[in-house]
Design a protein around this motif. Structure first.
Motif, PDB file in Angstrom:
ATOM      1  N   ILE A 275       0.674  -1.055  -0.095  1.00  0.00           N
ATOM      2  CA  ILE A 275       0.474   0.063  -0.121  1.00  0.00           C
ATOM      3  C   ILE A 275       0.645   1.513  -0.346  1.00  0.00           C
ATOM      4  N   ASP A 276       1.204   2.018  -1.356  1.00  0.00           N
ATOM      5  CA  ASP A 276       1.213   2.964  -1.527  1.00  0.00           C
ATOM      6  C   ASP A 276       0.976   4.427  -0.841  1.00  0.00           C
ATOM      7  N   ALA A 277       1.559   4.789   0.619  1.00  0.00           N
ATOM      8  CA  ALA A 277       0.702   5.946   1.455  1.00  0.00           C
ATOM      9  C   ALA A 277       1.755   7.127   1.298  1.00  0.00           C
ATOM     10  N   THR A 278       2.768   6.781   1.189  1.00  0.00           N
ATOM     11  CA  THR A 278       3.780   8.248   0.799  1.00  0.00           C
ATOM     12  C   THR A 278       2.760   9.682   0.284  1.00  0.00           C
ATOM     13  N   HIS A 279       3.799  10.331   0.736  1.00  0.00           N
ATOM     14  CA  HIS A 279       3.490  11.735  -0.253  1.00  0.00           C
ATOM     15  C   HIS A 279       3.696  11.964  -1.490  1.00  0.00           C
ATOM     16  N   PRO A 280       2.515  12.429  -2.114  1.00  0.00           N
ATOM     17  CA  PRO A 280       1.947  12.513  -3.590  1.00  0.00           C
ATOM     18  C   PRO A 280       3.496  13.428  -4.129  1.00  0.00           C
ATOM     19  N   TYR A 281       4.854  13.557  -3.568  1.00  0.00           N
ATOM     20  CA  TYR A 281       5.195  14.520  -4.202  1.00  0.00           C
ATOM     21  C   TYR A 281       6.609  13.961  -4.048  1.00  0.00           C
ATOM     22  N   ALA A 282       6.279  12.320  -3.095  1.00  0.00           N
ATOM     23  CA  ALA A 282       7.356  11.238  -2.840  1.00  0.00           C
ATOM     24  C   ALA A 282       7.212  10.593  -4.700  1.00  0.00           C
ATOM     25  N   ALA A 283       7.693  10.856  -5.945  1.00  0.00           N
ATOM     26  CA  ALA A 283       7.330   9.929  -6.525  1.00  0.00           C
ATOM     27  C   ALA A 283       8.517   8.527  -6.731  1.00  0.00           C
ATOM     28  N   GLN A 284       9.868   9.005  -6.332  1.00  0.00           N
ATOM     29  CA  GLN A 284      10.585   7.811  -6.854  1.00  0.00           C
ATOM     30  C   GLN A 284      10.055   6.920  -6.004  1.00  0.00           C
ATOM     31  N   MET A 285       9.769   8.009  -4.517  1.00  0.00           N
ATOM     32  CA  MET A 285       9.093   5.943  -4.158  1.00  0.00           C
ATOM     33  C   MET A 285       8.388   4.858  -4.670  1.00  0.00           C
ATOM     34  N   SER A 286       7.102   5.669  -4.925  1.00  0.00           N
ATOM     35  CA  SER A 286       5.957   5.560  -6.267  1.00  0.00           C
ATOM     36  C   SER A 286       6.408   4.465  -7.290  1.00  0.00           C
ATOM     37  N   ARG A 287       7.251   5.311  -7.644  1.00  0.00           N
ATOM     38  CA  ARG A 287       8.088   4.193  -9.363  1.00  0.00           C
ATOM     39  C   ARG A 287       8.361   3.357  -9.269  1.00  0.00           C
ATOM     40  N   HIS A 288       9.220   2.704  -7.567  1.00  0.00           N
ATOM     41  CA  HIS A 288       9.649   1.665  -7.101  1.00  0.00           C
ATOM     42  C   HIS A 288       9.443   1.098  -7.266  1.00  0.00           C
ATOM     43  N   ALA A 289       7.590   1.365  -6.089  1.00  0.00           N
ATOM     44  CA  ALA A 289       6.867   0.203  -5.964  1.00  0.00           C
ATOM     45  C   ALA A 289       6.441  -0.164  -6.802  1.00  0.00           C
ATOM     46  N   ARG A 290       5.760   0.674  -7.641  1.00  0.00           N
ATOM     47  CA  ARG A 290       5.091   0.443  -9.229  1.00  0.00           C
ATOM     48  C   ARG A 290       6.017  -0.528  -9.442  1.00  0.00           C
ATOM     49  N   GLU A 291       7.191  -0.721 -10.204  1.00  0.00           N
ATOM     50  CA  GLU A 291       8.257  -1.817 -10.933  1.00  0.00           C
ATOM     51  C   GLU A 291       8.474  -2.351  -9.494  1.00  0.00           C
ATOM     52  N   ALA A 292       8.623  -2.775  -8.456  1.00  0.00           N
ATOM     53  CA  ALA A 292       8.763  -4.393  -7.817  1.00  0.00           C
ATOM     54  C   ALA A 292       7.569  -4.852  -7.429  1.00  0.00           C
ATOM     55  N   CYS A 293       6.217  -4.535  -7.316  1.00  0.00           N
ATOM     56  CA  CYS A 293       5.121  -4.958  -7.308  1.00  0.00           C
ATOM     57  C   CYS A 293       4.858  -5.744  -8.704  1.00  0.00           C
ATOM     58  N   THR A 294       5.729  -4.887  -9.845  1.00  0.00           N
ATOM     59  CA  THR A 294       4.753  -5.783 -10.808  1.00  0.00           C
ATOM     60  C   THR A 294       6.070  -7.224 -10.773  1.00  0.00           C
ATOM     61  N   LEU A 295       7.560  -6.744 -11.014  1.00  0.00           N
ATOM     62  CA  LEU A 295       9.046  -7.555 -10.691  1.00  0.00           C
ATOM     63  C   LEU A 295       8.133  -8.915  -9.411  1.00  0.00           C
ATOM     64  N   ALA A 296       7.511  -8.617  -8.729  1.00  0.00           N
ATOM     65  CA  ALA A 296       7.064  -9.260  -7.404  1.00  0.00           C
ATOM     66  C   ALA A 296       6.069 -10.140  -7.548  1.00  0.00           C
ATOM     67  N   LYS A 297       4.962  -9.605  -8.138  1.00  0.00           N
ATOM     68  CA  LYS A 297       4.109  -9.961  -8.151  1.00  0.00           C
ATOM     69  C   LYS A 297       2.984  -9.929  -7.696  1.00  0.00           C
ATOM     70  N   VAL A 298       3.518  -8.673  -7.659  1.00  0.00           N
ATOM     71  CA  VAL A 298       2.494  -8.219  -5.602  1.00  0.00           C
ATOM     72  C   VAL A 298       1.598  -7.223  -5.625  1.00  0.00           C
ATOM     73  N   PRO A 299       0.421  -7.163  -5.565  1.00  0.00           N
ATOM     74  CA  PRO A 299      -0.343  -6.129  -5.677  1.00  0.00           C
ATOM     75  C   PRO A 299      -0.232  -5.056  -5.548  1.00  0.00           C
ATOM     76  N   LEU A 300      -0.447  -3.446  -5.510  1.00  0.00           N
ATOM     77  CA  LEU A 300       0.295  -2.584  -5.368  1.00  0.00           C
ATOM     78  C   LEU A 300      -1.705  -1.515  -4.951  1.00  0.00           C
ATOM     79  N   TRP A 301      -1.989  -1.023  -3.916  1.00  0.00           N
ATOM     80  CA  TRP A 301      -3.105  -0.097  -3.675  1.00  0.00           C
ATOM     81  C   TRP A 301      -1.710   0.607  -3.674  1.00  0.00           C
ATOM     82  N   ALA A 302      -2.599   2.374  -3.725  1.00  0.00           N
ATOM     83  CA  ALA A 302      -2.441   3.672  -3.458  1.00  0.00           C
ATOM     84  C   ALA A 302      -3.283   4.399  -2.890  1.00  0.00           C
ATOM     85  N   VAL A 303      -2.764   5.092  -1.361  1.00  0.00           N
ATOM     86  CA  VAL A 303      -4.015   6.027  -0.947  1.00  0.00           C
ATOM     87  C   VAL A 303      -3.805   7.342  -1.810  1.00  0.00           C
TER      88      VAL A 303
END
Ligand code: NAP
Length: 242
Positions: free
Chosen positions: A66-94
């Protein structure tokens, strides 16, 4: 069993973390205060990029991020998207809604630091509420300006810059007092959304001051997106109860 990794560092994330059970993990970059009274596990520090996050997801048997980082913490959000795709783990975001200008607002968009400098050139007493970025530019303050910089962490400041170490939420009376004491004539802000730091916008409106608004970064799409922490928590608790 669901084992969620909640990426935080925001009030929204903490609101979810406070209600998460023991199997879940709350993750902080290390800048924010680390809560010690949570039922869930807490981990602190970066993962080491996308590869590190993929390893972490596998090692900790995480089944949901669950990505609930700050809207300007874009690097962490991008990393989460890529990692979840690679690990086949669903990603939710606030994804907190951006503030919208209201009648009486004078907002001026800036795409980046250069844009901010251009927009504030005619003013003398800017208030920066962008985090620590302005501290990198203390040597570039024009002779006509005195900067007030509000951010986390201490710094001695300079003859032309006052640094305020302050953590939100900020209320309207406090913001009025600050604007008056520092004789603010322009405000520089991220469009963070939410309630915790919006009082400065109301005071700028009241005092007919312009607000230079740094554009929001593009964020990747999540598999499921929520406008507020309560609905994300509700969805997580629904998974837990199955
Ligand atoms: P960023 O640029 O997106 O992330 C920089 C690096 O910090 C990431 O690549 C990651 O390191 C690590 N990181 C960020 N969030 C993390 C988390 N929740 N758990 C573990 N590692 C994390 O982020 P930022 O803008 O520097 O913000 C840092 C933190 O402060 C974020 O968690 C954010 O929610 C919070 N925050 C930011 C702002 C803001 O205006 N940017 C405002 C309020 C709160 P690795 O690559 O090593 O994994």
């Amino acid at each position: 069993m669901t084992r969620a990794l909640l990426l935080g560092g925001t009030g929204d994330a903490l609101a979810i973390a406070r209600n998460m059970g023991a199997p879940h993990v709350y993750s902080l970059a290390g800048l924010a205060r680390v809560p010690t009274d949570l039922a869930c596990a807490v981990r602190v520090g970066g993962f080491g990029g996308v590869a590190g996050l993929v390893d972490y997801l596998h090692a900790e048997r995480i089944t949901l991020v669950i990505d609930a980082t700050h809207p300007y913490a874009a690097q962490m959000s991008r990393h989460a998207r890529e990692a979840c795709t690679l690990a086949k783990v669903p990603l939710w975001a606030v994804r907190r809604a951006a503030w919208q200008p209201q009648a009486g607002d004078d907002w001026r968009d800036a795409a980046d630091w250069r844009g901010i400098v251009e927009r504030i050139a005619p003013f003398r007493r800017p208030l920066f509420t962008l985090g620590r970025e302005p501290l990198k530019h203390l040597n570039e303050i024009p002779a006509s300006q005195h900067w007030t910089i509000r951010c986390l962490g201490t710094h001695e400041g300079t003859a032309r810059a006052s640094i305020l170490d302050a953590r939100g939420p900020f209320d309207i009376d406090g913001e009025r007092a600050l604007f008056d004491a520092a004789r603010i004539d322009v405000v520089i802000s991220k469009n963070s959304g939410g309630r915790a730091t919006e009082a400065k916008l109301a005071v700028a409106r009241e005092q007919q001051l312009p607000v230079v608004m740094l554009a929001r970064p593009m964020l990747p799409e999540a598999d499921r997106e929520f406008d507020d922490p309560a609905s994300a928590l509700h969805a997580l608790l629904a998974l837990d109860s199955h």
